[in-house]
Scaffold this motif. Structure first.
Motif, mmCIF file in Angstrom:
data_model
loop_
_atom_site.group_PDB
_atom_site.id
_atom_site.type_symbol
_atom_site.label_atom_id
_atom_site.label_comp_id
_atom_site.label_asym_id
_atom_site.label_seq_id
_atom_site.Cartn_x
_atom_site.Cartn_y
_atom_site.Cartn_z
ATOM 1 N N TYR A 199 -53.645 52.961 -27.807
ATOM 2 C CA TYR A 199 -54.614 53.975 -28.201
ATOM 3 C C TYR A 199 -55.420 53.500 -29.410
ATOM 4 C CZ TYR A 199 -52.169 57.461 -25.312
ATOM 5 O OH TYR A 199 -51.609 58.158 -24.272
ATOM 6 N N MET A 240 -63.082 61.363 -26.017
ATOM 7 C CA MET A 240 -62.575 62.623 -26.566
ATOM 8 C C MET A 240 -63.283 62.974 -27.868
ATOM 9 S SD MET A 240 -58.498 62.019 -26.067
ATOM 10 C CE MET A 240 -57.906 63.540 -26.785
ATOM 11 N N HIS A 264 -59.529 63.842 -22.178
ATOM 12 C CA HIS A 264 -58.894 62.523 -22.115
ATOM 13 C C HIS A 264 -58.527 62.166 -20.675
ATOM 14 C CE1 HIS A 264 -56.370 59.219 -23.892
ATOM 15 N NE2 HIS A 264 -55.815 59.336 -22.694
ATOM 16 N N ALA A 278 -60.912 56.347 -23.379
ATOM 17 C CA ALA A 278 -60.660 57.793 -23.279
ATOM 18 C C ALA A 278 -60.597 58.435 -24.661
ATOM 19 C CB ALA A 278 -59.364 58.054 -22.512
ATOM 20 N N GLU A 279 -59.984 57.750 -25.630
ATOM 21 C CA GLU A 279 -59.931 58.274 -26.989
ATOM 22 C C GLU A 279 -61.340 58.366 -27.587
ATOM 23 O OE1 GLU A 279 -56.684 58.731 -29.257
ATOM 24 O OE2 GLU A 279 -56.520 59.477 -27.208
#
Length: 358
Positions: free
Chosen positions: A312, A266, A172, A262-263
Motif C-alpha cells: 500500500y 481513494m 478502493h 487504488a490508494e
C-alpha cells in the motif's frame, strides 16, 4: 497455451488441496461476526451494494479507465461466505481439480488452507476477484466482494461516520474492478505468473538447501539486495528456482501497483464524495501501524500481511509521484502490456519507469 501439464514431474498446488474441505473448515473456523441487530445488518448490506454502484462513475472519471460496460453488482457477504468464495477462486488460480491427488496430503493441506482463510476472513474488508465467473456471456467479468461484518467492525473501532467509511472502502475495491475490467490482460498476466509459481520445478533437494544456506549466509553479512528482502518473501525467493523468483517478483510488483493505484484513487476521489475522508484516512492509517500482540505479529508475518501493508505504502508513493509528474492520462500507459508495468527497482525510483516507458 502452456504445456506445463505434460511434464509428469510438475504438479500444481491446486491438485494437492481438497478445496471442498478447505471451504468447510474455513467457514466453521471463521470468527463470529460483531453483534448487530437485524436492522443494522440489513441496512449495511443494502448500503454497501448501493455505494459500490455509486463509486464506479467517480472512479472511472478519476482513473480515465472506462471500458464502457454496465456497472456490475457487488456481492455483499459474511465471513463464511467469503471463505467459500476465496477457496473457489484459489482453486481456479492454482489449477485445482475435482480429483485432488494424494488423499491424506490433500486432506491435510485442505484443512490448513481452510484455517488460514478463516484467520484472514475476519480482517478483509473486500476484494475484487478477476478469476470468478462474471456477468458477461462468456463468463468473464469477475466478482466484487464486500465483507459487511468486517466493515461494521472497523467503522465502530475507528468511530467514524458509517456511510462515509463504507463509501471509502467501496472506492478502493471498485478501483480494482475497474483496473481488471478495463485491462483484461491483467488477469491472464497474474494467472500465468501464479502458474509458474505453483509448479514444481523438479529440482533436487540439494539445490534448494544450497540456495537456502546461501541466503542465510548473505543475511548474516547484510548482503541481501533490496529486491530480495528479508523476512518471509526473502526466504521464499531463496529456495526458488529462477523462473519462480521472476514470477514472484512479477506478482509482487503487480500487487504493489494495483494497491497503490487504488490508494491514490481513494484519496483523489474521496474529498468530493466522502466528507470525512481526512479523518477516516488518518485513523485507518494509524490502525494499520499499531502494534500487534507477539503471536499475532508472527502469524501476520507468515501470511504476508506486513508485505501487503508495505505494498500500500510503496505503491501509493509510486503512483502519486508519477501522476504528479506526468498526469493520469500518461500514467495510464502503464496498463498497455506486461512490458509497460514497472520493474522492481522502478517502484522505488519512479523516474526510471518514466524514462524507460514514456
Amino acid at each position: 497455451m502452456s504445456d506445463r501439464g505434460s511434464d509428469s514431474r510438475k504438479l500444481t498446488i491446486g491438485g494437492a488441496v481438497d478445496w471442498e474441505l478447505a471451504a468447510t473448515v474455513g467457514a466453521k473456523l471463521a470468527r463470529p461476526a460483531p453483534a448487530t441487530t437485524d436492522y443494522t445488518r440489513d441496512q449495511a448490506v443494502a448500503q454497501l451494494a448501493e455505494l459500490a454502484r455509486r463509486a464506479e462513475q467517480p472512479v472511472r472519471e478519476v482513473t480515465g479507465l472506462n471500458e464502457g460496460a454496465d456497472i456490475t453488482e457487488a456481492r455483499v457477504v459474511d465471513r463464511p461466505q467469503w471463505v467459500r468464495a476465496a477457496t473457489g477462486s484459489m482453486r481456479v488460480m492454482t489449477g485445482g481439480s475435482d480429483t485432488p491427488g494424494g488423499f491424506l496430503t490433500s486432506k491435510l493441506t485442505g484443512a490448513q488452507t481452510g484455517a488460514v482463510l478463516a484467520f484472514i476472513s475476519s480482517g478483509i474488508l473486500g476484494q475484487y476477484d478477476p478469476f470468478t465467473a462474471g456477468p458477461e456471456p462468456d463468463g468473464t467479468g469477475g466478482e466484487l466482494l464486500l465483507v459487511y461484518p468486517n466493515v461494521i467492525a472497523v467503522e465502530r473501532q475507528l468511530q467514524v461516520d458509517p456511510t462515509d467509511f463504507r463509501f471509502w472502502v467501496c472506492l478502493h475495491e471498485v478501483t480494482h474492478r475497474v483496473q481488471f475490467r478495463a485491462n483484461p490482460w491483467l488477469a491472464e498476466h497474474m494467472s500465468s505468473s501464479l502458474s509458474t509459481l505453483t509448479h514444481d520445478a523438479g529440482e533436487q533437494v540439494g539445490d534448494v538447501v544450497g540456495r537456502l544456506a546461501g541466503y542465510v549466509r548473505d543475511q548474516r553479512k547484510g548482503e541481501v539486495a533490496d529486491q530480495n528482502p528479508g523476512g518471509v518473501v526473502g526466504l521464499l525467493r531463496a529456495v526458488q528456482a529462477e523462473p519462480q523468483r521472476q514470477a514472484l517478483d512479477r506478482l509482487l510488483v503487480l500487487g504493489t501497483l494495483l494497491e497503490g493505484h487504488a490508494e491514490h484513487v481513494m484519496d483523489a476521489v474521496g474529498p468530493a464524495v466522502v466528507p470525512s475522508v481526512a479523518t477516516i484516512r488518518a485513523r485507518f492509517d494509524h490502525r494499520r501501524q499499531r502494534k500487534q500482540p507477539p503471536l499475532q505479529r508472527i502469524i501476520r508475518a507468515l501470511l504476508g500481511f506486513e508485505a501487503k501493508m508495505n505494498q500500500y505504502t510503496r505503491g501509493k508513493a509510486f503512483v502519486d509521484e508519477v501522476v504528479g509528474r506526468v498526469g493520469m492520462a500518461r500514467f495510464n500507459t502503464i496498463w498497455t502490456s506486461a512490458q509497460t508495468l514497472p520493474l522492481p527497482p522502478e517502484i522505488e525510483e519512479p523516474q526510471r519507469w518514466i524514462d524507460r516507458v514514456l
